[in-house]
Design an enzyme around this catalytic site. Structure first.
Site, short mmCIF file in Angstrom:
data_model
loop_
_atom_site.label_atom_id
_atom_site.label_comp_id
_atom_site.label_asym_id
_atom_site.label_seq_id
_atom_site.Cartn_x
_atom_site.Cartn_y
_atom_site.Cartn_z
N CYS A 68 -12.46 4.67 -29.10
CA CYS A 68 -13.68 5.42 -29.37
C CYS A 68 -14.53 5.63 -28.15
O CYS A 68 -15.69 5.19 -28.10
CB CYS A 68 -14.45 4.73 -30.48
SG CYS A 68 -13.50 4.80 -31.99
N GLU A 69 -13.96 6.19 -27.13
CA GLU A 69 -14.77 6.74 -26.05
C GLU A 69 -13.98 7.83 -25.35
O GLU A 69 -12.75 7.81 -25.34
CB GLU A 69 -15.27 5.67 -25.07
CG GLU A 69 -14.23 4.92 -24.30
CD GLU A 69 -14.88 3.96 -23.32
OE1 GLU A 69 -15.18 4.41 -22.20
OE2 GLU A 69 -15.10 2.79 -23.67
N GLY A 102 0.75 -1.24 0.00
CA GLY A 102 0.00 0.00 0.00
C GLY A 102 0.78 1.29 0.00
O GLY A 102 0.21 2.36 -0.23
N ARG A 149 -5.11 3.16 -15.99
CA ARG A 149 -5.22 3.91 -14.74
C ARG A 149 -5.86 5.30 -14.89
O ARG A 149 -6.70 5.69 -14.06
CB ARG A 149 -3.85 4.02 -14.05
CG ARG A 149 -3.23 2.64 -13.74
CD ARG A 149 -2.02 2.72 -12.84
NE ARG A 149 -2.41 3.09 -11.50
CZ ARG A 149 -2.32 4.29 -11.01
NH1 ARG A 149 -1.78 5.26 -11.72
NH2 ARG A 149 -2.75 4.55 -9.81
N TYR A 157 -9.15 5.45 -12.74
CA TYR A 157 -9.05 6.13 -11.44
C TYR A 157 -8.82 7.64 -11.59
O TYR A 157 -8.51 8.30 -10.59
CB TYR A 157 -7.88 5.57 -10.62
CG TYR A 157 -7.76 4.06 -10.61
CD1 TYR A 157 -8.72 3.28 -9.96
CD2 TYR A 157 -6.70 3.43 -11.24
CE1 TYR A 157 -8.60 1.90 -9.95
CE2 TYR A 157 -6.57 2.05 -11.23
CZ TYR A 157 -7.53 1.29 -10.59
OH TYR A 157 -7.42 -0.07 -10.58
N PRO A 214 4.58 -5.51 -0.64
CA PRO A 214 4.67 -4.29 -1.45
C PRO A 214 4.55 -4.60 -2.94
O PRO A 214 5.05 -5.63 -3.40
CB PRO A 214 6.08 -3.79 -1.14
CG PRO A 214 6.86 -5.05 -0.87
CD PRO A 214 5.89 -5.97 -0.17
N GLY A 215 3.88 -3.74 -3.67
CA GLY A 215 3.79 -3.89 -5.12
C GLY A 215 4.31 -2.63 -5.79
O GLY A 215 5.46 -2.54 -6.22
N ARG A 216 3.46 -1.60 -5.77
CA ARG A 216 3.76 -0.37 -6.50
C ARG A 216 5.09 0.27 -6.11
O ARG A 216 5.82 0.77 -6.96
CB ARG A 216 2.61 0.62 -6.23
CG ARG A 216 2.65 1.86 -7.06
CD ARG A 216 1.57 2.85 -6.63
NE ARG A 216 0.31 2.30 -6.23
CZ ARG A 216 -0.80 2.29 -6.98
NH1 ARG A 216 -0.79 2.86 -8.17
NH2 ARG A 216 -1.91 1.76 -6.52
N1 LLP Z 1 -1.60 -6.94 -0.80
C1 LLP Z 1 -2.90 -7.02 -1.12
C2 LLP Z 1 -3.77 -7.95 -0.38
C3 LLP Z 1 -3.42 -6.20 -2.12
O1 LLP Z 1 -4.72 -6.26 -2.42
C4 LLP Z 1 -2.57 -5.30 -2.82
C5 LLP Z 1 -3.08 -4.45 -3.88
C6 LLP Z 1 -1.21 -5.28 -2.47
C7 LLP Z 1 -0.76 -6.10 -1.44
C8 LLP Z 1 -0.21 -4.40 -3.13
O2 LLP Z 1 -0.49 -3.05 -2.94
P1 LLP Z 1 0.54 -1.92 -3.39
O3 LLP Z 1 1.77 -2.06 -2.52
O4 LLP Z 1 0.87 -2.13 -4.83
O5 LLP Z 1 -0.17 -0.66 -3.15
N2 LLP Z 1 -4.95 -1.20 -9.90
C9 LLP Z 1 -4.79 -0.20 -8.86
C10 LLP Z 1 -4.16 -0.76 -7.61
C11 LLP Z 1 -4.90 -1.94 -7.03
C12 LLP Z 1 -4.24 -2.53 -5.79
C13 LLP Z 1 -4.88 -3.79 -5.39
N3 LLP Z 1 -4.30 -4.45 -4.27
C14 LLP Z 1 -4.01 0.98 -9.40
O6 LLP Z 1 -3.65 0.96 -10.59
O7 LLP Z 1 -3.76 1.96 -8.71
#
Ligand code: LLP
Length: 420
Positions: A344-345, A240, A315, A319, A276-278
Protein backbone atom coordinates in the site's frame (compact mmCIF):
# COMPACT_ATOMS: atom_id res chain seq x y z
CA UNK A 1 25.49 -15.06 -19.85
CA UNK A 2 23.08 -16.98 -17.66
CA UNK A 3 21.17 -20.25 -17.56
CA UNK A 4 17.62 -18.85 -17.69
CA UNK A 5 16.44 -19.64 -21.23
CA UNK A 6 13.24 -20.52 -23.05
CA UNK A 7 12.80 -24.14 -24.10
CA UNK A 8 9.63 -25.17 -25.93
CA UNK A 9 8.20 -21.76 -25.09
CA UNK A 10 8.69 -22.08 -21.32
CA UNK A 11 11.34 -20.24 -19.32
CA UNK A 12 13.71 -22.70 -17.66
CA UNK A 13 16.35 -22.40 -14.97
CA UNK A 14 18.98 -24.77 -16.35
CA UNK A 15 16.91 -27.90 -17.19
CA UNK A 16 13.92 -27.10 -15.06
CA UNK A 17 10.75 -25.26 -16.16
CA UNK A 18 10.06 -22.44 -13.72
CA UNK A 19 6.40 -23.43 -13.59
CA UNK A 20 7.46 -26.62 -11.77
CA UNK A 21 8.96 -24.57 -8.98
CA UNK A 22 5.93 -22.31 -8.74
CA UNK A 23 3.70 -25.39 -8.45
CA UNK A 24 5.81 -26.89 -5.68
CA UNK A 25 6.89 -23.85 -3.66
CA UNK A 26 4.42 -21.13 -4.58
CA UNK A 27 5.31 -17.56 -5.46
CA UNK A 28 7.02 -15.20 -5.07
CA UNK A 29 10.27 -17.15 -4.94
CA UNK A 30 13.88 -16.39 -5.78
CA UNK A 31 15.50 -18.96 -8.05
CA UNK A 32 19.28 -19.29 -8.39
CA UNK A 33 21.19 -21.25 -11.01
CA UNK A 34 24.16 -23.13 -9.62
CA UNK A 35 25.73 -23.32 -13.10
CA UNK A 36 25.52 -19.54 -13.55
CA UNK A 37 27.01 -18.89 -10.12
CA UNK A 38 29.89 -21.26 -10.85
CA UNK A 39 30.48 -19.87 -14.29
CA UNK A 40 30.66 -16.30 -13.03
CA UNK A 41 33.05 -17.21 -10.22
CA UNK A 42 35.24 -19.00 -12.76
CA UNK A 43 35.13 -16.23 -15.37
CA UNK A 44 36.10 -13.64 -12.77
CA UNK A 45 38.88 -15.82 -11.38
CA UNK A 46 40.21 -16.70 -14.82
CA UNK A 47 40.22 -13.05 -15.88
CA UNK A 48 42.28 -12.10 -12.82
CA UNK A 49 44.77 -14.89 -13.49
CA UNK A 50 46.81 -12.37 -15.53
CA UNK A 51 47.72 -10.69 -12.21
CA UNK A 52 50.58 -12.02 -10.09
CA UNK A 53 49.01 -12.68 -6.64
CA UNK A 54 45.27 -12.54 -6.18
CA UNK A 55 42.74 -13.15 -3.41
CA UNK A 56 39.03 -13.06 -4.20
CA UNK A 57 36.55 -12.50 -1.39
CA UNK A 58 32.91 -12.78 -2.44
CA UNK A 59 30.98 -9.82 -1.00
CA UNK A 60 28.45 -11.78 0.99
CA UNK A 61 26.08 -8.86 1.29
CA UNK A 62 25.12 -9.38 -2.34
CA UNK A 63 23.73 -12.83 -1.60
CA UNK A 64 24.31 -14.41 1.81
CA UNK A 65 22.24 -17.54 1.25
CA UNK A 66 24.20 -20.47 2.68
CA UNK A 67 23.82 -22.57 -0.45
CA UNK A 68 25.12 -19.71 -2.59
CA UNK A 69 28.06 -19.30 -0.20
CA UNK A 70 28.76 -23.01 -0.42
CA UNK A 71 29.01 -22.70 -4.21
CA UNK A 72 31.47 -19.84 -3.72
CA UNK A 73 33.57 -21.74 -1.22
CA UNK A 74 33.67 -24.77 -3.52
CA UNK A 75 34.98 -22.41 -6.20
CA UNK A 76 37.75 -21.38 -3.83
CA UNK A 77 36.46 -17.89 -3.11
CA UNK A 78 36.81 -16.33 0.32
CA UNK A 79 34.37 -13.84 1.76
CA UNK A 80 34.07 -10.13 2.38
CA UNK A 81 31.84 -9.74 5.44
CA UNK A 82 30.43 -6.65 7.14
CA UNK A 83 28.77 -8.02 10.27
CA UNK A 84 29.01 -10.79 12.81
CA UNK A 85 26.06 -12.42 11.09
CA UNK A 86 27.86 -12.46 7.76
CA UNK A 87 31.01 -13.77 9.39
CA UNK A 88 29.07 -16.67 10.91
CA UNK A 89 27.57 -17.45 7.52
CA UNK A 90 30.95 -17.47 5.78
CA UNK A 91 32.32 -19.89 8.36
CA UNK A 92 29.20 -22.05 8.21
CA UNK A 93 29.56 -22.27 4.43
CA UNK A 94 33.06 -23.66 4.87
CA UNK A 95 35.13 -20.61 3.97
CA UNK A 96 38.55 -20.84 5.64
CA UNK A 97 38.90 -18.06 8.25
CA UNK A 98 42.12 -16.80 6.70
CA UNK A 99 40.21 -16.14 3.46
CA UNK A 100 37.73 -13.84 5.20
CA UNK A 101 38.01 -10.05 5.12
CA UNK A 102 35.96 -7.96 7.56
CA UNK A 103 34.85 -4.61 6.07
CA UNK A 104 32.37 -2.05 7.31
CA UNK A 105 32.31 1.35 8.90
CA UNK A 106 30.55 0.35 12.13
CA UNK A 107 32.16 -2.83 13.38
CA UNK A 108 31.14 -3.33 16.99
CA UNK A 109 33.47 -4.70 19.62
CA UNK A 110 31.65 -8.02 19.88
CA UNK A 111 32.04 -8.39 16.11
CA UNK A 112 35.74 -7.56 16.22
CA UNK A 113 36.17 -10.16 18.97
CA UNK A 114 34.25 -12.68 16.89
CA UNK A 115 36.63 -12.01 13.99
CA UNK A 116 39.72 -12.20 16.17
CA UNK A 117 38.63 -15.44 17.78
CA UNK A 118 37.79 -16.97 14.42
CA UNK A 119 41.24 -16.01 13.13
CA UNK A 120 40.04 -14.16 10.05
CA UNK A 121 42.57 -13.10 7.44
CA UNK A 122 42.14 -9.32 7.43
CA UNK A 123 40.23 -6.46 8.98
CA UNK A 124 39.66 -3.49 6.70
CA UNK A 125 39.83 -0.55 9.09
CA UNK A 126 37.62 2.39 8.21
CA UNK A 127 38.99 4.84 10.78
CA UNK A 128 41.85 5.40 13.16
CA UNK A 129 39.38 5.12 16.08
CA UNK A 130 38.36 1.66 14.93
CA UNK A 131 42.01 0.61 14.61
CA UNK A 132 42.76 1.73 18.17
CA UNK A 133 39.81 -0.28 19.51
CA UNK A 134 40.74 -3.38 17.53
CA UNK A 135 44.37 -3.11 18.64
CA UNK A 136 43.33 -3.12 22.29
CA UNK A 137 40.97 -6.06 21.85
CA UNK A 138 43.64 -8.06 20.01
CA UNK A 139 46.42 -7.22 22.46
CA UNK A 140 44.24 -8.20 25.45
CA UNK A 141 43.90 -11.61 23.90
CA UNK A 142 47.52 -11.94 22.90
CA UNK A 143 46.52 -11.85 19.24
CA UNK A 144 47.62 -9.81 16.24
CA UNK A 145 45.04 -8.62 13.73
CA UNK A 146 46.20 -8.34 10.13
CA UNK A 147 44.74 -5.09 8.80
CA UNK A 148 44.33 -2.93 5.76
CA UNK A 149 43.42 0.74 6.00
CA UNK A 150 40.45 1.68 3.86
CA UNK A 151 40.95 5.00 2.19
CA UNK A 152 38.45 7.33 0.61
CA UNK A 153 39.99 8.53 -2.67
CA UNK A 154 37.36 11.21 -3.37
CA UNK A 155 36.52 9.79 -6.78
CA UNK A 156 33.09 9.96 -8.40
CA UNK A 157 32.08 6.39 -9.28
CA UNK A 158 29.36 7.77 -11.60
CA UNK A 159 26.80 5.36 -10.19
CA UNK A 160 23.60 5.84 -8.17
CA UNK A 161 24.24 8.23 -5.26
CA UNK A 162 22.99 5.71 -2.69
CA UNK A 163 25.60 3.14 -3.69
CA UNK A 164 28.49 5.50 -4.27
CA UNK A 165 31.11 5.16 -1.52
CA UNK A 166 34.31 6.85 -2.65
CA UNK A 167 33.44 10.56 -2.56
CA UNK A 168 34.85 12.69 0.25
CA UNK A 169 31.35 13.26 1.64
CA UNK A 170 30.65 9.52 1.93
CA UNK A 171 31.14 7.87 5.32
CA UNK A 172 33.64 5.28 4.13
CA UNK A 173 37.38 5.06 4.73
CA UNK A 174 39.85 7.74 5.81
CA UNK A 175 40.69 10.70 3.57
CA UNK A 176 43.42 9.46 1.28
CA UNK A 177 45.66 12.46 1.94
CA UNK A 178 45.75 11.49 5.64
CA UNK A 179 46.22 7.79 4.81
CA UNK A 180 50.02 7.60 5.26
CA UNK A 181 49.96 9.32 8.66
CA UNK A 182 47.13 7.20 10.01
CA UNK A 183 48.75 4.04 8.64
CA UNK A 184 52.01 4.89 10.44
CA UNK A 185 50.24 5.54 13.73
CA UNK A 186 48.24 2.31 13.51
CA UNK A 187 51.36 0.34 12.53
CA UNK A 188 52.93 1.36 15.85
CA UNK A 189 50.12 -0.23 17.92
CA UNK A 190 50.66 -3.62 19.51
CA UNK A 191 47.90 -5.98 18.41
CA UNK A 192 47.77 -4.76 14.82
CA UNK A 193 49.82 -5.86 11.83
CA UNK A 194 49.18 -3.21 9.20
CA UNK A 195 49.73 -4.91 5.88
CA UNK A 196 47.78 -3.04 3.26
CA UNK A 197 45.37 -0.48 1.94
CA UNK A 198 41.80 -0.96 0.78
CA UNK A 199 39.48 0.99 -1.48
CA UNK A 200 35.91 0.51 -2.69
CA UNK A 201 34.34 3.42 -4.54
CA UNK A 202 30.86 2.12 -5.19
CA UNK A 203 28.67 -0.51 -6.74
CA UNK A 204 27.17 -1.10 -10.20
CA UNK A 205 29.92 0.86 -11.98
CA UNK A 206 29.34 0.98 -15.70
CA UNK A 207 32.76 2.34 -16.67
CA UNK A 208 36.33 1.47 -15.76
CA UNK A 209 37.59 5.08 -15.62
CA UNK A 210 36.60 5.78 -11.99
CA UNK A 211 38.28 2.57 -10.82
CA UNK A 212 41.46 3.52 -12.64
CA UNK A 213 41.40 7.00 -11.16
CA UNK A 214 40.99 5.59 -7.64
CA UNK A 215 43.66 2.92 -8.11
CA UNK A 216 46.16 5.52 -9.32
CA UNK A 217 45.64 7.43 -6.06
CA UNK A 218 46.04 4.20 -4.06
CA UNK A 219 49.30 3.45 -5.91
CA UNK A 220 50.67 6.86 -4.92
CA UNK A 221 49.63 6.24 -1.31
CA UNK A 222 51.38 2.86 -1.23
CA UNK A 223 54.58 4.56 -2.41
CA UNK A 224 54.19 7.23 0.26
CA UNK A 225 53.62 4.68 3.03
CA UNK A 226 56.64 2.66 1.93
CA UNK A 227 58.78 5.77 1.71
CA UNK A 228 58.07 6.38 5.38
CA UNK A 229 59.40 2.94 6.19
CA UNK A 230 56.26 0.82 6.50
CA UNK A 231 55.48 -2.39 4.67
CA UNK A 232 52.55 -2.76 2.29
CA UNK A 233 52.04 -6.31 1.09
CA UNK A 234 48.32 -6.23 0.25
CA UNK A 235 45.99 -3.94 -1.68
CA UNK A 236 42.25 -4.61 -1.53
CA UNK A 237 40.58 -3.09 -4.58
CA UNK A 238 37.01 -3.78 -3.44
CA UNK A 239 34.12 -4.76 -5.69
CA UNK A 240 31.81 -2.65 -7.77
CA UNK A 241 31.93 -3.97 -11.31
CA UNK A 242 28.44 -3.47 -12.73
CA UNK A 243 26.22 -5.84 -14.67
CA UNK A 244 23.64 -5.27 -17.40
CA UNK A 245 20.06 -5.12 -16.11
CA UNK A 246 18.53 -4.51 -19.56
CA UNK A 247 18.85 -7.03 -22.36
CA UNK A 248 21.38 -5.70 -24.85
CA UNK A 249 23.27 -3.41 -22.48
CA UNK A 250 27.03 -3.88 -22.56
CA UNK A 251 29.19 -3.55 -19.46
CA UNK A 252 32.96 -3.83 -19.05
CA UNK A 253 33.84 -7.52 -18.96
CA UNK A 254 35.89 -9.15 -16.19
CA UNK A 255 38.71 -9.41 -18.76
CA UNK A 256 38.64 -5.68 -19.47
CA UNK A 257 38.50 -5.01 -15.74
CA UNK A 258 41.51 -7.29 -15.13
CA UNK A 259 43.50 -5.60 -17.91
CA UNK A 260 42.77 -2.20 -16.39
CA UNK A 261 43.84 -3.49 -12.96
CA UNK A 262 47.05 -4.90 -14.44
CA UNK A 263 47.83 -1.49 -15.96
CA UNK A 264 46.91 0.48 -12.87
CA UNK A 265 48.80 -1.71 -10.41
CA UNK A 266 51.94 -2.50 -12.43
CA UNK A 267 54.94 -2.49 -10.11
CA UNK A 268 52.94 -2.47 -6.86
CA UNK A 269 54.36 -5.83 -5.77
CA UNK A 270 51.44 -6.71 -3.51
CA UNK A 271 48.78 -9.39 -3.22
CA UNK A 272 45.75 -7.85 -4.91
CA UNK A 273 42.47 -8.54 -3.17
CA UNK A 274 39.01 -8.23 -4.71
CA UNK A 275 35.51 -8.14 -3.22
CA UNK A 276 33.11 -8.80 -6.09
CA UNK A 277 29.43 -9.27 -5.29
CA UNK A 278 26.95 -8.38 -8.00
CA UNK A 279 29.12 -9.44 -10.92
CA UNK A 280 29.23 -12.98 -9.53
CA UNK A 281 25.61 -13.51 -8.50
CA UNK A 282 23.51 -10.74 -10.12
CA UNK A 283 22.19 -12.54 -13.14
CA UNK A 284 22.40 -15.96 -11.49
CA UNK A 285 18.99 -15.31 -9.96
CA UNK A 286 15.44 -14.38 -10.90
CA UNK A 287 12.42 -13.50 -8.80
CA UNK A 288 9.49 -15.63 -9.94
CA UNK A 289 6.10 -14.04 -9.39
CA UNK A 290 2.47 -14.64 -10.36
CA UNK A 291 0.10 -12.05 -11.74
CA UNK A 292 -2.71 -11.47 -9.26
CA UNK A 293 -4.79 -9.44 -11.66
CA UNK A 294 -4.63 -6.93 -14.45
CA UNK A 295 -6.33 -3.72 -13.45
CA UNK A 296 -7.52 -1.13 -15.95
CA UNK A 297 -6.27 2.35 -15.23
CA UNK A 298 -6.96 5.89 -16.27
CA UNK A 299 -3.24 6.20 -16.89
CA UNK A 300 -3.43 4.63 -20.37
CA UNK A 301 -1.55 1.41 -19.63
CA UNK A 302 -3.11 -1.14 -17.25
CA UNK A 303 -1.58 -2.10 -13.90
CA UNK A 304 -0.25 -5.64 -13.83
CA UNK A 305 -0.47 -6.44 -10.11
CA UNK A 306 1.95 -9.22 -9.22
CA UNK A 307 2.36 -11.13 -5.97
CA UNK A 308 5.95 -9.94 -5.47
CA UNK A 309 6.37 -6.52 -3.91
CA UNK A 310 8.92 -3.97 -2.80
CA UNK A 311 9.44 -5.94 0.41
CA UNK A 312 10.69 -8.91 -1.66
CA UNK A 313 12.75 -6.93 -4.20
CA UNK A 314 13.53 -3.47 -2.91
CA UNK A 315 15.84 -2.23 -5.68
CA UNK A 316 13.24 -0.56 -7.95
CA UNK A 317 11.64 1.28 -5.03
CA UNK A 318 14.95 2.14 -3.42
CA UNK A 319 17.13 3.09 -6.36
CA UNK A 320 14.67 3.38 -9.23
CA UNK A 321 16.42 0.27 -10.55
CA UNK A 322 15.35 -1.47 -13.73
CA UNK A 323 14.81 -5.25 -13.77
CA UNK A 324 13.82 -6.91 -17.02
CA UNK A 325 10.39 -8.51 -16.64
CA UNK A 326 9.44 -11.50 -18.80
CA UNK A 327 6.57 -13.98 -18.93
CA UNK A 328 7.42 -17.59 -18.14
CA UNK A 329 5.21 -18.73 -21.05
CA UNK A 330 5.00 -15.82 -23.49
CA UNK A 331 2.25 -15.95 -26.08
CA UNK A 332 4.17 -13.75 -28.49
CA UNK A 333 1.80 -10.84 -27.85
CA UNK A 334 3.05 -7.72 -26.14
CA UNK A 335 1.47 -5.11 -23.91
CA UNK A 336 2.48 -1.86 -22.29
CA UNK A 337 1.83 -1.98 -18.57
CA UNK A 338 2.70 -0.61 -15.17
CA UNK A 339 4.11 -3.48 -13.11
CA UNK A 340 3.20 -3.09 -9.44
CA UNK A 341 3.07 -5.13 -6.25
CA UNK A 342 0.29 -5.34 -3.66
CA UNK A 343 1.88 -3.09 -1.02
CA UNK A 344 0.00 0.00 0.00
CA UNK A 345 2.29 2.68 -1.24
CA UNK A 346 3.04 4.02 -4.67
CA UNK A 347 6.71 3.23 -4.17
CA UNK A 348 5.73 -0.40 -4.68
CA UNK A 349 6.14 0.01 -8.41
CA UNK A 350 8.53 -2.17 -10.41
CA UNK A 351 8.05 -0.41 -13.72
CA UNK A 352 5.91 2.21 -15.41
CA UNK A 353 4.89 2.04 -19.05
CA UNK A 354 6.93 -1.11 -19.55
CA UNK A 355 6.71 -2.85 -22.91
CA UNK A 356 6.31 -6.45 -21.79
CA UNK A 357 4.87 -9.83 -22.68
CA UNK A 358 1.08 -9.83 -22.61
CA UNK A 359 -0.02 -11.16 -19.23
CA UNK A 360 -3.24 -12.18 -17.54
CA UNK A 361 -4.26 -13.09 -14.02
CA UNK A 362 -2.57 -16.32 -12.96
CA UNK A 363 0.35 -16.05 -15.39
CA UNK A 364 3.89 -16.47 -14.15
CA UNK A 365 6.64 -13.95 -14.84
CA UNK A 366 10.15 -13.17 -13.65
CA UNK A 367 12.17 -10.17 -12.65
CA UNK A 368 15.62 -10.92 -13.98
CA UNK A 369 19.04 -10.17 -12.55
CA UNK A 370 17.68 -10.55 -9.04
CA UNK A 371 20.46 -12.76 -7.67
CA UNK A 372 22.31 -9.84 -6.06
CA UNK A 373 20.77 -7.55 -3.43
CA UNK A 374 17.44 -9.33 -3.87
CA UNK A 375 16.29 -11.70 -1.14
CA UNK A 376 18.86 -10.29 1.24
CA UNK A 377 17.18 -6.88 1.20
CA UNK A 378 13.71 -8.32 1.82
CA UNK A 379 11.54 -7.14 4.69
CA UNK A 380 8.16 -8.14 6.06
CA UNK A 381 6.51 -4.78 5.38
CA UNK A 382 2.72 -4.95 5.19
CA UNK A 383 3.00 -8.15 7.27
CA UNK A 384 4.06 -10.12 4.26
CA UNK A 385 6.32 -13.10 4.86
CA UNK A 386 9.95 -13.47 3.86
CA UNK A 387 10.25 -14.81 0.36
CA UNK A 388 11.51 -18.39 -0.27
CA UNK A 389 14.69 -19.19 -2.21
CA UNK A 390 15.42 -22.16 -4.47
CA UNK A 391 18.61 -23.35 -6.12
CA UNK A 392 18.52 -25.27 -9.39
CA UNK A 393 21.23 -27.71 -10.45
CA UNK A 394 20.50 -29.22 -13.87
CA UNK A 395 17.06 -30.71 -13.44
CA UNK A 396 17.46 -31.01 -9.67
CA UNK A 397 16.40 -28.28 -7.34
CA UNK A 398 16.13 -27.60 -3.65
CA UNK A 399 14.55 -25.03 -1.39
CA UNK A 400 17.57 -23.19 0.04
CA UNK A 401 15.56 -20.79 2.20
CA UNK A 402 12.10 -21.56 3.52
CA UNK A 403 9.36 -19.04 3.09
CA UNK A 404 8.86 -17.41 6.49
CA UNK A 405 5.17 -16.95 6.99
CA UNK A 406 3.66 -13.85 8.60
CA UNK A 407 2.56 -15.94 11.60
CA UNK A 408 6.17 -16.95 12.30
CA UNK A 409 7.17 -13.30 12.32
CA UNK A 410 4.37 -12.19 14.63
CA UNK A 411 5.15 -15.18 16.90
CA UNK A 412 8.33 -13.34 17.93
CA UNK A 413 6.30 -10.38 19.18
CA UNK A 414 4.79 -9.96 22.66
CA UNK A 415 2.00 -7.87 24.12
CA UNK A 416 3.30 -6.80 27.56
CA UNK A 417 1.30 -7.41 30.73
CA UNK A 418 0.81 -3.69 31.28
CA UNK A 419 -1.45 -3.62 28.26
CA UNK A 420 -3.83 -6.21 29.72
N1 LLP B 1 33.10 -4.33 -0.92
C1 LLP B 1 32.53 -3.38 -0.16
C2 LLP B 1 33.31 -2.75 0.91
C3 LLP B 1 31.20 -3.00 -0.41
O1 LLP B 1 30.64 -2.05 0.33
C4 LLP B 1 30.47 -3.62 -1.45
C5 LLP B 1 29.09 -3.25 -1.72
C6 LLP B 1 31.11 -4.63 -2.19
C7 LLP B 1 32.43 -4.94 -1.91
C8 LLP B 1 30.44 -5.36 -3.30
O2 LLP B 1 30.08 -4.53 -4.35
P1 LLP B 1 29.53 -5.12 -5.73
O3 LLP B 1 30.66 -5.89 -6.37
O4 LLP B 1 28.38 -6.02 -5.43
O5 LLP B 1 29.14 -3.94 -6.50
N2 LLP B 1 22.05 -2.66 -2.41
C9 LLP B 1 22.69 -2.01 -3.53
C10 LLP B 1 24.17 -2.29 -3.61
C11 LLP B 1 24.93 -1.92 -2.36
C12 LLP B 1 26.41 -2.24 -2.42
C13 LLP B 1 27.05 -2.05 -1.11
N3 LLP B 1 28.44 -2.38 -1.06
C14 LLP B 1 21.98 -2.40 -4.81
O6 LLP B 1 21.00 -3.16 -4.74
O7 LLP B 1 22.33 -1.97 -5.91
Amino acid sequence: MDNFDYRDGVLHAEDLPLSAIADAVGTPVYIYSRATLERHAQVFRDALAILPRVHIAFAIKANPNLAVLRVMSREGLGADVVSGGELARALAAGMPPQDIVFSGVGKQQHEMIQGLEAGIGQFNLESEEEGIELAALAAERGLTAACALRVNPDVDARTHAKISTGKAENKFGVPIDRGADIYARLAALPGLAMRGVAVHIGSQLSELGPFEEAFAKVGALIAEIRASGHAVTHADLGGGLGVPYKAGEVYPSPQEYAEMVARATAGWDVTLMFEPGRVICGNAGVLLTRVIRVKRSSNKAPFVVVDAAMNDLARPAMYGAWHDFDAVQPTGEKMTAHIVGPICETGDTFAMDRETDALQAGDLAVFRTAGAYGATMASSYNSRGFVAEVMVDGENWAVVADRILPAAISAAERVPDFLD
